[in-house]
Design a protein around this motif. Structure first.
Motif, PDB file in Angstrom:
ATOM      1  N   PHE A  51      85.946  47.406  78.333  1.00 35.70           N
ATOM      2  CA  PHE A  51      85.469  48.390  79.310  1.00 35.70           C
ATOM      3  C   PHE A  51      83.946  48.399  79.404  1.00 35.70           C
ATOM      4  N   ALA A  52      83.281  47.990  78.344  1.00 37.18           N
ATOM      5  CA  ALA A  52      81.834  47.791  78.449  1.00 37.18           C
ATOM      6  C   ALA A  52      81.544  46.653  79.429  1.00 37.18           C
ATOM      7  N   ALA A  53      82.304  45.569  79.313  1.00 36.83           N
ATOM      8  CA  ALA A  53      82.105  44.428  80.212  1.00 36.83           C
ATOM      9  C   ALA A  53      82.410  44.810  81.658  1.00 36.83           C
ATOM     10  N   ILE A  54      83.481  45.575  81.865  1.00 35.63           N
ATOM     11  CA  ILE A  54      83.826  46.035  83.213  1.00 35.63           C
ATOM     12  C   ILE A  54      82.672  46.841  83.805  1.00 35.63           C
ATOM     13  N   GLU A  55      82.124  47.758  83.004  1.00 35.01           N
ATOM     14  CA  GLU A  55      81.042  48.622  83.475  1.00 35.01           C
ATOM     15  C   GLU A  55      79.786  47.818  83.783  1.00 35.01           C
ATOM     16  N   LEU A  56      79.487  46.844  82.955  1.00 37.91           N
ATOM     17  CA  LEU A  56      78.313  46.004  83.206  1.00 37.91           C
ATOM     18  C   LEU A  56      78.451  45.241  84.511  1.00 37.91           C
ATOM     19  N   VAL A  57      79.674  44.787  84.798  1.00 39.70           N
ATOM     20  CA  VAL A  57      79.918  44.041  86.041  1.00 39.70           C
ATOM     21  C   VAL A  57      79.902  44.972  87.251  1.00 39.70           C
ATOM     22  N   LYS A  58      80.597  46.098  87.141  1.00 35.59           N
ATOM     23  CA  LYS A  58      80.762  46.993  88.285  1.00 35.59           C
ATOM     24  C   LYS A  58      79.489  47.769  88.622  1.00 35.59           C
ATOM     25  N   THR A  59      78.753  48.182  87.600  1.00 34.15           N
ATOM     26  CA  THR A  59      77.633  49.096  87.807  1.00 34.15           C
ATOM     27  C   THR A  59      76.289  48.401  87.798  1.00 34.15           C
ATOM     28  N   GLY A  60      76.226  47.235  87.174  1.00 38.69           N
ATOM     29  CA  GLY A  60      74.949  46.527  87.107  1.00 38.69           C
ATOM     30  C   GLY A  60      74.428  46.178  88.491  1.00 38.69           C
ATOM     31  N   SER A  61      73.173  46.502  88.739  1.00 43.42           N
ATOM     32  CA  SER A  61      72.597  46.268  90.068  1.00 43.42           C
ATOM     33  C   SER A  61      72.269  44.802  90.304  1.00 43.42           C
ATOM     34  N   GLY A  62      72.070  44.065  89.221  1.00 38.32           N
ATOM     35  CA  GLY A  62      71.754  42.647  89.356  1.00 38.32           C
ATOM     36  C   GLY A  62      72.754  41.804  88.593  1.00 38.32           C
ATOM     37  N   LYS A  63      72.661  40.504  88.752  1.00 36.37           N
ATOM     38  CA  LYS A  63      73.565  39.578  88.082  1.00 36.37           C
ATOM     39  C   LYS A  63      73.185  39.451  86.616  1.00 36.37           C
ATOM     40  N   LEU A  64      74.103  39.792  85.732  1.00 39.76           N
ATOM     41  CA  LEU A  64      73.856  39.669  84.308  1.00 39.76           C
ATOM     42  C   LEU A  64      74.683  38.523  83.735  1.00 39.76           C
ATOM     43  N   ASN A  65      74.095  37.803  82.813  1.00 41.89           N
ATOM     44  CA  ASN A  65      74.842  36.800  82.062  1.00 41.89           C
ATOM     45  C   ASN A  65      75.455  37.499  80.849  1.00 41.89           C
ATOM     46  N   ILE A  66      76.783  37.572  80.826  1.00 38.34           N
ATOM     47  CA  ILE A  66      77.485  38.358  79.807  1.00 38.34           C
ATOM     48  C   ILE A  66      78.429  37.454  79.025  1.00 38.34           C
ATOM     49  N   ALA A  67      78.385  37.571  77.709  1.00 33.31           N
ATOM     50  CA  ALA A  67      79.337  36.883  76.836  1.00 33.31           C
ATOM     51  C   ALA A  67      80.235  37.921  76.175  1.00 33.31           C
ATOM     52  N   LEU A  68      81.538  37.688  76.211  1.00 39.59           N
ATOM     53  CA  LEU A  68      82.513  38.561  75.556  1.00 39.59           C
ATOM     54  C   LEU A  68      83.218  37.716  74.496  1.00 39.59           C
ATOM     55  N   ILE A  69      83.003  38.073  73.233  1.00 38.02           N
ATOM     56  CA  ILE A  69      83.417  37.225  72.111  1.00 38.02           C
ATOM     57  C   ILE A  69      84.509  37.910  71.296  1.00 38.02           C
ATOM     58  N   ASP A  70      85.566  37.170  70.971  1.00 40.41           N
ATOM     59  CA  ASP A  70      86.619  37.725  70.123  1.00 40.41           C
ATOM     60  C   ASP A  70      87.191  36.628  69.233  1.00 40.41           C
ATOM     61  N   LYS A  71      87.506  36.997  67.993  1.00 35.94           N
ATOM     62  CA  LYS A  71      88.070  36.008  67.074  1.00 35.94           C
ATOM     63  C   LYS A  71      89.521  35.686  67.414  1.00 35.94           C
ATOM     64  N   GLY A  72      90.165  36.579  68.179  1.00 32.67           N
ATOM     65  CA  GLY A  72      91.520  36.328  68.639  1.00 32.67           C
ATOM     66  C   GLY A  72      91.527  35.626  69.987  1.00 32.67           C
TER      67      GLY A  72
END
Length: 474
Positions: free
Chosen positions: A17-38
């Motif tokens: 949900f942090a990633a969703i918010e960064l995508v939906k609310t961010g005014s500019g294009k952000l480079n986002i990495a979402l990392i999980d061991k699973g």
């Protein structure tokens, strides 16, 4: 590309949900990495679950054993542990954490919980999955709980079921990938370091750099967060430990209550120790699950499906313990219990009838076979729970079961099954600013593993709070 604006460690509710918010609310294009061991939810396939879904398992079948997968799909992966554990979203700020206290405002906390619910709906949660307890019927439960010396907390809930939750998480993953979020599955973050004004994340797949980092490791990553925090200097404080059993009974014992509130929250304080005991994660027509942790220990959980039903109900009965000076490492304390349970159970959780526990004898398959309850988890070892749980916990559990007779007549029957251990690892709580930033600049935290939540709803909310802070709009 190994340089990111934001790196999120952990893809459970907080991270997603942090990633969703960064995508939906961010005014500019952000480079986002979402990392999980699973792994992605489509790959999170537990061998036990697959066999059960195909056949529902014959009553005498005990052949389905945990395969001890290198990464437990029940515990780890995109969506977090809640994905394969019923997918119940509690719609109260004070259930699943203390969001109202975190924000300092009940109304703001409610608004955020409702926002999380709308997002779940947007990504495929069915409209008819919302269950709001009827006020008149809720008062019936409140009176029954009062007779037991307990408190019932009426909670609106969106009950998805594991099968629907998997589809919702898949939709969220697709949305993030469409918006060019780099999802790094099967990737274990080993260390963090400040370097040249950025944060270097050292993983088992190589190094990446980010301007800002959100640590959202979930319950399965509580020990990881504890160790990392001590290593890099994040301020933390001791948290509580929830430890107990998973109770399994025939569905008809709970039907009069769970037909009103699918997952009723009942809290009491025991008479001798004055310890908090609560019901958690009730699964009508559900199944008991085995959890396998990366330190080799085992535990139990529960789940329900929308389209697959058993004849039983299961719920956790958890005792909240707080340790104080000179020894306050609740993680190590909980792990020591889990290690002993794993040894005594020969690599499997322990199951025992209430009657056998009360008589001070171990259960056997023969005794369990004489019960009216057919266990939904077969990969277990009949034994004696009092050998692995502290006396204080066992005493609290037996008292709580006896008092719950007022709510669920028959719940403390000698034939009731208890699975152990069920341990909720929160371990430590990060000391944070209102924006969930730690004492180390540009490192934020969210979710269960950082001690800020105890459920999907509040974990997701803390992810949103952290994302808004990263965007500078909090």
């Amino acid at each position: 590309m190994n340089d990111f604006d934001v790196a999120i460690v952990g893809a459970g509710p907080a991270g997603l949900f942090a990633a969703i918010e960064l995508v939906k609310t961010g005014s500019g294009k952000l480079n986002i990495a979402l990392i999980d061991k699973g792994f992605k939810v489509e790959k999170r396939i537990c061998p036990i679950t697959v066999k059960r879904e195909k056949s529902l398992v014959s009553n005498n079948d005990r052949s389905i054993n945990c395969q001890a997968c290198p990464i437990c799909h029940i515990m780890y992966g995109i969506g977090g542990a809640g994905t394969l554990s019923s997918g119940i979203i509690n719609l109260r700020p004070d259930v699943g954490g203390d969001l109202d206290k975190l924000l300092g405002d009940w109304m703001k906390a409610e608004e955020l919980i409702n926002y999380i619910d709308k997002l779940f709906m947007e990504f495929g949660a069915p409209e008819d999955s919302l269950i709001v307890p009827n006020d008149k019927k809720s008062r019936i439960i409140e009176r029954l709980a009062a007779k037991a010396g307990a408190k019932y907390i009426p909670t609106p809930q969106r009950v998805l079921g594991t099968d629907v939750m998997v589809k919702v998480i898949s939709n969220i993953t697709g949305f993030l990938e469409k918006n060019e979020v780099k999802i790094m599955e099967g990737t274990d973050v080993k260390d963090l370091k400040k370097e040249n004004g950025q944060i270097k994340l050292i993983t088992d797949k190589g190094e990446i750099f980010a301007k800002k980092v959100l640590l959202a490791p979930g319950r399965g990553g509580a020990r990881w967060f504890h160790d990392l925090a001590q290593k890099i200097g994040i301020d933390i404080e001791p948290g509580p430990l929830d430890i107990g059993v998973r109770v399994e009974i025939p569905y008809y014992i709970t039907e009069h209550i769970t037909s009103i509130n699918h997952d009723p929250k009942i809290v009491m304080y025991t008479k001798f120790y004055d310890d908090k005991v609560r019901t958690f994660c009730t699964n009508p027509h559900g199944f008991v699950l085995k959890e396998y942790y990366d330190d080799g220990t085992v535990g139990v959980n529960g789940e329900t499906y929308k389209n697959l039903k058993s004849k039983n109900t299961n719920f956790a009965l958890l005792v909240t313990l707080k340790l104080t000076d000179p020894y306050s490492d609740v993680l190590e304390f909980g792990k020591s219990i889990a290690k002993m349970a794993t040894k005594v159970g020969m690599g499997k959780p322990i199951v025992q009838r209430v009657g056998d526990l009360e008589k001070g004898r171990r259960s056997t398959w023969e005794r369990i076979g004489r019960s009216v309850i057919t266990p939904t988890l077969k990969s277990v070892t009949p034994g004696d729970i009092s050998l692995i749980l502290p006396y204080r916990v066992v005493s609290n559990i037996l008292e709580a079961l006896s008092r719950l007779e007022e709510v669920y007549p028959g719940v403390s029957s000698p034939q009731t099954l208890l699975y152990a251990p069920e341990i909720k690892y929160y371990g430590v709580k990060a000391k944070v600013t209102p924006s969930l930033e730690t004492n180390i600049d540009n490192i934020y935290v969210a979710g269960d593993g950082a001690g800020l939540s105890r459920g999907i709803n509040v974990a997701a909310s803390t992810g949103v709070i952290a994302a808004r802070a990263i965007l500078g709009i909090l």
